[in-house]
Write an enzyme that holds these catalytic residues in place. Structure first.
Site, PDB file in Angstrom:
ATOM      1  N   SER A  57       0.807  -1.224   0.000  1.00  9.37           N
ATOM      2  CA  SER A  57       0.000   0.000   0.000  1.00  9.37           C
ATOM      3  C   SER A  57       0.837   1.270   0.000  1.00  9.37           C
ATOM      4  O   SER A  57       0.326   2.347  -0.326  1.00  9.37           O
ATOM      5  CB  SER A  57      -0.938   0.014   1.210  1.00  9.37           C
ATOM      6  OG  SER A  57      -0.198  -0.070   2.424  1.00  9.37           O
ATOM      7  N   ASP A  75      -3.750   7.777   8.408  1.00 10.10           N
ATOM      8  CA  ASP A  75      -4.789   6.937   9.006  1.00 10.10           C
ATOM      9  C   ASP A  75      -4.259   5.997  10.089  1.00 10.10           C
ATOM     10  O   ASP A  75      -4.918   5.026  10.443  1.00 10.10           O
ATOM     11  CB  ASP A  75      -5.493   6.116   7.921  1.00 10.10           C
ATOM     12  CG  ASP A  75      -4.528   5.207   7.161  1.00 10.10           C
ATOM     13  OD1 ASP A  75      -3.357   5.118   7.551  1.00 10.10           O
ATOM     14  OD2 ASP A  75      -4.951   4.587   6.158  1.00 10.10           O
ATOM     15  N   HIS A  97      -0.670   4.529   7.255  1.00  6.39           N
ATOM     16  CA  HIS A  97      -0.105   5.212   6.091  1.00  6.39           C
ATOM     17  C   HIS A  97       0.133   6.686   6.410  1.00  6.39           C
ATOM     18  O   HIS A  97      -0.481   7.239   7.324  1.00  6.39           O
ATOM     19  CB  HIS A  97      -1.050   5.078   4.897  1.00  6.39           C
ATOM     20  CG  HIS A  97      -1.481   3.669   4.646  1.00  6.39           C
ATOM     21  ND1 HIS A  97      -2.700   3.161   5.079  1.00  6.39           N
ATOM     22  CD2 HIS A  97      -0.848   2.638   4.029  1.00  6.39           C
ATOM     23  CE1 HIS A  97      -2.798   1.898   4.737  1.00  6.39           C
ATOM     24  NE2 HIS A  97      -1.688   1.549   4.097  1.00  6.39           N
TER      25      HIS A  97
END
Length: 375
Positions: A46, A351, A354
């Site tokens: 990610s 968040d 990240h």
């Protein structure tokens, strides 16, 4: 004459030692200053996914769909793109600075191309992104055998490499053509491996147990680098792990009243030590590969060192406390973020896991400066 010859020999030896030292530090020297790449091919999780999650056809769990909704993407794109941040990622900034003078288009996700969703404005020779949010370096079977059943996806590094090989005929059509095209491209191998530690950490596995996974993760990355080189790759950036002990989600999960567990910035020492141990061993392997393939440029990108000052001196870089994230709801078991803070640029964490575009931008600038000397 003999004295001159001896002096010249010493000078050449010093130059050789200096060059090798630069390689071991992950520095490309003058090569990076004069070279711009025609394409980027990216593998990872990610931290590098520019939309493969968005185009994934498998049914996603609720925790994995959060990146597909606003406020994700609000800062730069003003819509969700599958990037797990408010805006651009490190790979986006690298693509802007390390490719052609005007910069290539943002990397298109492979699954969007494969599924026929991306048809326009795509050229294989401009690069493709194979990274998928939640991906691990190791195959999911490795974790299942060890009772770790929270693996988000089996789009492991080996799977992503298979995707690249499947797409290769669209990139080049002969051995000599591949050598030319791939030799002028940049391969970003990671960041990958972080989730191999994140998933067991979320299950409260001990750091000692997770350290035993490190050789397996590095072997998988090393195998991928070997295969890419044999396919024609010549320049690879291989990032290490971030100081994960500073991640908001881990500060919540492993919160303790024992202040000896924290460093001066408030980060968890044992988790940062885990990341440092992994990074050290990854660099050793990269140095080994560099010696094995002297005609390639295998560059270690020190994400840890690039990110750590942000946590140690957040106000210096325009950030608030490291204890909170912009999207606070995202810290709670990966739940969807219904709303975000007013200005994400004041936060390092987006968040809880990240980072924000602002943080990624600063880290990318440091990586480019240290590894390729462009700033």
């Amino acid at each position: 004459m003999a004295a001159y010859s001896s002096s010249l020999t010493v000078l050449l030896l010093l130059l050789h030692v200096t060059a090798m030292s630069m390689i071991s530090m992950g520095v490309a020297g003058s090569y990076g200053q004069s070279h711009r790449y025609k394409a980027i091919y990216s593998f990872g999780d990610s931290l590098a996914d520019t939309g493969n999650l968005y185009y994934e056809t498998e049914k996603l769990s609720a925790s994995r769909t959060s990146c597909l909704h606003l406020p994700y993407g609000e800062t730069y794109f003003h819509r969700p793109t599958g990037r797990c941040s408010d805006g651009r990622l490190i790979v986006d900034f690298l693509g802007k600075e390390l490719t052609t003078k005007m910069g290539l288009p943002l990397l298109k996700p492979y699954l969007g191309i494969k599924n026929g969703k991306i048809k326009k404005d795509w050229k294989a020779r401009e690069g493709v992104n194979f990274a998928v949010a939640g991906a691990t370096a190791l195959n999911s079977s490795f974790f299942i055998e060890r009772g770790i059943l929270n693996i988000a996806t089996n789009y492991s590094l080996a799977v992503q490499l298979d995707w690249f090989k499947h797409l290769l005929p669209s990139i080049c059509n002969s051995s000599s053509d591949c050598k030319k095209v791939l030799g002028s491209s940049l391969f970003l191998v990671g960041e990958i491996g972080g989730n191999d530690f994140n998933h067991p950490l979320f299950l409260r596995k001990s750091v000692e147990e997770i350290k035993a996974y490190i050789p397996f993760v590095i072997n998988e990355i090393s195998s991928a680098i070997n295969e890419l080189i044999h396919l024609g790759a010549r320049t690879m950036i291989v990032p290490g792990n971030f100081p994960i002990g500073c991640n908001v989600i881990y500060l919540r999960i492993f919160n303790t009243t024992n202040m000896k567990e924290y460093d001066e910035a408030g980060c968890l020492k044992r988790l940062n030590e885990l990341a440092q141990d992994y990074n050290k061993k990854l660099r050793v392997e990269i140095n080994r590969l560099q010696r094995l393939y002297p005609n390639t440029n295998i560059i270690y990108a020190d994400y840890y060192r690039a990110a750590l000052p942000l946590y140690h001196s957040p106000k210096r870089y325009g950030f608030k406390t490291i204890q909170n994230s912009c999207c606070a709801a995202g810290v709670n078991n990966g739940s969807r973020c219904p709303s975000a803070c007013y200005d994400p640029s004041h936060y390092i964490s987006w968040d809880g896991i990240h980072l924000t575009e602002a943080a990624y931008n600063l880290i990318a600038k440091r990586i480019i400066k240290w590894t390729l000397g462009l700033f």
